[in-house]
Design a protein around this motif. Structure first.
Motif, PDB file in Angstrom:
ATOM      1  N   UNK C 235       0.862  -1.189   0.000  1.00 50.70           N
ATOM      2  CA  UNK C 235       0.000   0.000   0.000  1.00 50.70           C
ATOM      3  C   UNK C 235       0.898   1.238   0.000  1.00 50.70           C
ATOM      4  N   UNK C 236       1.132   1.777  -1.149  1.00 51.45           N
ATOM      5  CA  UNK C 236       2.089   2.879  -1.249  1.00 51.45           C
ATOM      6  C   UNK C 236       1.590   4.114  -0.501  1.00 51.45           C
ATOM      7  N   UNK C 237       2.462   4.673   0.325  1.00 56.94           N
ATOM      8  CA  UNK C 237       2.072   5.848   1.108  1.00 56.94           C
ATOM      9  C   UNK C 237       2.605   7.148   0.510  1.00 56.94           C
ATOM     10  N   UNK C 238       3.115   7.075  -0.717  1.00 52.30           N
ATOM     11  CA  UNK C 238       3.483   8.312  -1.430  1.00 52.30           C
ATOM     12  C   UNK C 238       2.505   8.511  -2.582  1.00 52.30           C
ATOM     13  N   UNK C 239       2.465   9.737  -3.088  1.00 50.23           N
ATOM     14  CA  UNK C 239       1.458  10.095  -4.077  1.00 50.23           C
ATOM     15  C   UNK C 239       2.088  10.107  -5.467  1.00 50.23           C
ATOM     16  N   UNK C 240       1.558   9.262  -6.365  1.00 49.79           N
ATOM     17  CA  UNK C 240       2.089   9.206  -7.734  1.00 49.79           C
ATOM     18  C   UNK C 240       1.433  10.215  -8.668  1.00 49.79           C
ATOM     19  N   UNK C 241       0.451  10.964  -8.175  1.00 50.58           N
ATOM     20  CA  UNK C 241      -0.353  11.807  -9.068  1.00 50.58           C
ATOM     21  C   UNK C 241       0.094  13.262  -9.091  1.00 50.58           C
TER      22      UNK C 241
END
Lengths: 313, 313, 313
Positions: C235-241
């Protein structure tokens, strides 16, 4: 061998402002002094339409934004109060390809104005020639020579400094990397030209692989000595390897670069730059941690006023 | 002339979330009020698959992510408690080239739903038509007109607002810069069309060189007056000139833009946006410093609860 | 269902260093334990010229930067003190297209060295095979197989783990998005191959639209079960957007991804990664707020030592 000089980058083109006022700057100069920084280098006193003071020389040549705070006076005063020397970075028109000739003309008048107004200040200690050389391009070298000669005419006894970069593996976009042998050839020629009016050369250390840095540092030391020029290293405290342009550098990289510069026999270490990237006052918390690592390594007992407990900044 | 309005950008497409909960938002509205902000503008209440509340109108048209926290209610309540007006930004489908027609259809139903559920709130003060015009593209103008007419049908007495941008030197990628004369011609036409249902135009001030800003501001004031539309200036508090997209703006730039907007005679200053870029509560420490500079300039005695000493944030 | 594992990314290629020393790391492990994290995964123990300790195996193959701090020992000790398991990420040469064969050769020797020096540590609990698969490229799969077999030879009873990514709509630059059906076909084949020596697969959850995530999670669960492999979700906790690569993720997105992973029946949730993106100790204040939101949701009463009042971090 510690870092004893730092650039000040308040007329910037790529580092976001911290929005410091005089109090914040005073606090930061105090910290600088406390860790042994004795030299600050204004990276530029003007860039395109911005300047550190309302200069008539610049306004004569082009429209300028107002400078409500006289940063020239502020930085000179703070340097004086903290027994530091300030090297004055000249005007950068923003695009020297187009504006080469103009850059010279503007800067001669601008340097006259600076000399008249600020050179008498106790902290005024010389000139930083803000044009960043990399290759033996005669026109670029001429820009440095011309402003260097003008500096020597105004203040024959004060030093002049440049901070070139290596067209290495991490060269800026648009610059072709060249092999070290070619870098050596070109810089032998450049050094022979600029020794006439440049006293200090502080290569930026961030455009080559870390493992190549020692050989470049030794090379620069040797070439500078041949030309009778002092060799400093600009130990960059920001990280060139990250997608974010730019965060504070990883302490492991900074420590490595300090150590190899010392081993190469450079005369002095400076950094670009303390206030954003390694100050406990920085808006970037990773810079505050970098400061703590740096102080640990050099056994500097600086109390970080931001810390309220171990491991927190 | 102070900044008395701000966008709220909690359904965002390019500004990272601060991850505030209701308490953090309450604290920030309190600070806003304390410096004189009387108007908040929701930049959009939905974007692609995200919305500020669980809207049946949007869910009818497309799958949506759950909105566990009703931000519409939260922002209206906080605006009401702080005696502020809230302008409601409509739904943005994300790509109006493709979804122009759809954007209209969805928004009519969505605005009906919003009207039914939220227009009775004491703070609900009008509509922000979220489509950002720049050029006289008839289809784009039609989008604004259609949603504006629908707003007027639902709430004839409440104002509608847009915030266009200039296709200037710093136009977004993909947009060709045009000369000011062409901008003037196109906007004279646009104003004549939109005056039917748009009450306030607040141009973004960040897509031209700072030195050009005064002439654009005067132009916008004049064109708006000709059309009987109120002219606000959207004094952007983020910096468009940096590699990092986006940091808080340099205070010198913000101060300059405030001053030239006042001199151009605009009716009101708003900003995009307070909470990220100039709040003492921002996750960006340079924003906290920007707040301090702003308060100094306007002699606002706001205690910054983050500060524990001078020069620290 | 809470997040009970996290990567540690201290040999990084795209996330800026926080410049933590042993004290800061100790504080962060303590927080991790307090919210229920029982597993830490070293994402890689070496990358190009950097490693977590001075490895003779790596130095034999290529020049390496010095590792003055033995991070391997530090992380194992902290994991042990906090009753956590550590999965050891192997060496990443940086470019597996060029260095595929070499990556295998180096890693066999390197894993031998790691096994000899660190596998006896109470916290050493298995291997993370650091190569990130996405498509059924036989050479890439072979890299994983080869290192997985070697891990099983060294430590037959300890698990091995991989964390692949989906070539979805948000695939990394240079990767072509493929339809879900093709992803299913290719991964059915991959699972059948790797089940020989891979025990845990934790797909990165960030390369597809949020609304597609549930179907991918269900698919991965099913394929893993068919192959007898444990299925975790990263569950990635960084934002790819966002334009900034990378900020902490919006809490709404994280909460959604946690919930849909639980509903898909995955065996365990881990994240990339706690210390930068969701720790109260992070240099990124939005991470501290994300931590607060996470604790509220799961009713964890963790005192944030950075907070001095509501809404401030």
């Amino acid at each position: 061998m510690k870092i004893t000089g730092t650039f000040i980058d308040e007329i910037t083109h790529d580092i976001p402002s911290q929005n410091w006022g005089p109090d914040e700057w005073a606090a930061d100069f105090k910290v600088m002094r406390s860790i042994g920084i004795d030299t600050v280098i204004l990276i530029r006193s003007g860039y395109r339409d911005q300047a550190v003071f309302n200069s008539w020389a610049l306004r004569k040549h082009r429209p300028m934004l107002p400078a409500r705070q006289n940063l020239a006076e502020l930085f000179l005063d703070l340097a004086g109060q903290n027994n530091m020397k300030l090297l004055w970075g000249i005007y950068d028109p923003g695009d020297w390809e187009i504006d080469g000739r103009q850059a010279l003309d503007i800067n001669r008048e601008f340097m006259n104005e600076v000399h008249e107004h600020f050179a008498g200040h106790e902290a005024f200690a010389g000139w930083y020639l803000t044009f960043e050389l990399s290759r033996h391009d005669p026109q670029h070298v001429e820009l440095v020579l011309d402003s260097g000669r003008h500096a020597k005419k105004l203040t024959p006894d004060l030093p002049t400094m440049i901070s070139p970069y290596i067209s290495g593996k991490k060269a800026p976009p648009g610059m072709k990397p060249i092999p070290r042998s070619q870098h050596e050839d070109e810089w032998r020629k450049i050094f022979q030209k600029i020794k006439e009016c440049v006293d200090i050369v502080a290569f930026q250390d961030g455009h080559v692989d870390f493992l190549e840095a020692p050989e470049y540092l030794v090379l620069h030391s040797r070439l500078a000595r041949e030309a009778g020029i002092a060799c400093w290293s600009n130990v960059e405290s920001f990280d060139r390897d990250m997608p974010i342009k730019f965060p504070p550098i990883d302490w492991r990289k900074l420590e490595y670069k300090i150590d190899v510069a010392r081993e190469a026999g450079v005369d002095k270490l400076i950094t670009f730059e303390f206030s954003h990237f390694m100050s406990p006052n920085s808006v970037l918390p990773a810079a505050r941690n970098l400061f703590n690592r740096y102080c640990e390594r050099f056994k500097l007992n600086i109390e970080d006023p931001n810390s309220n407990r171990h491991g927190q900044t």
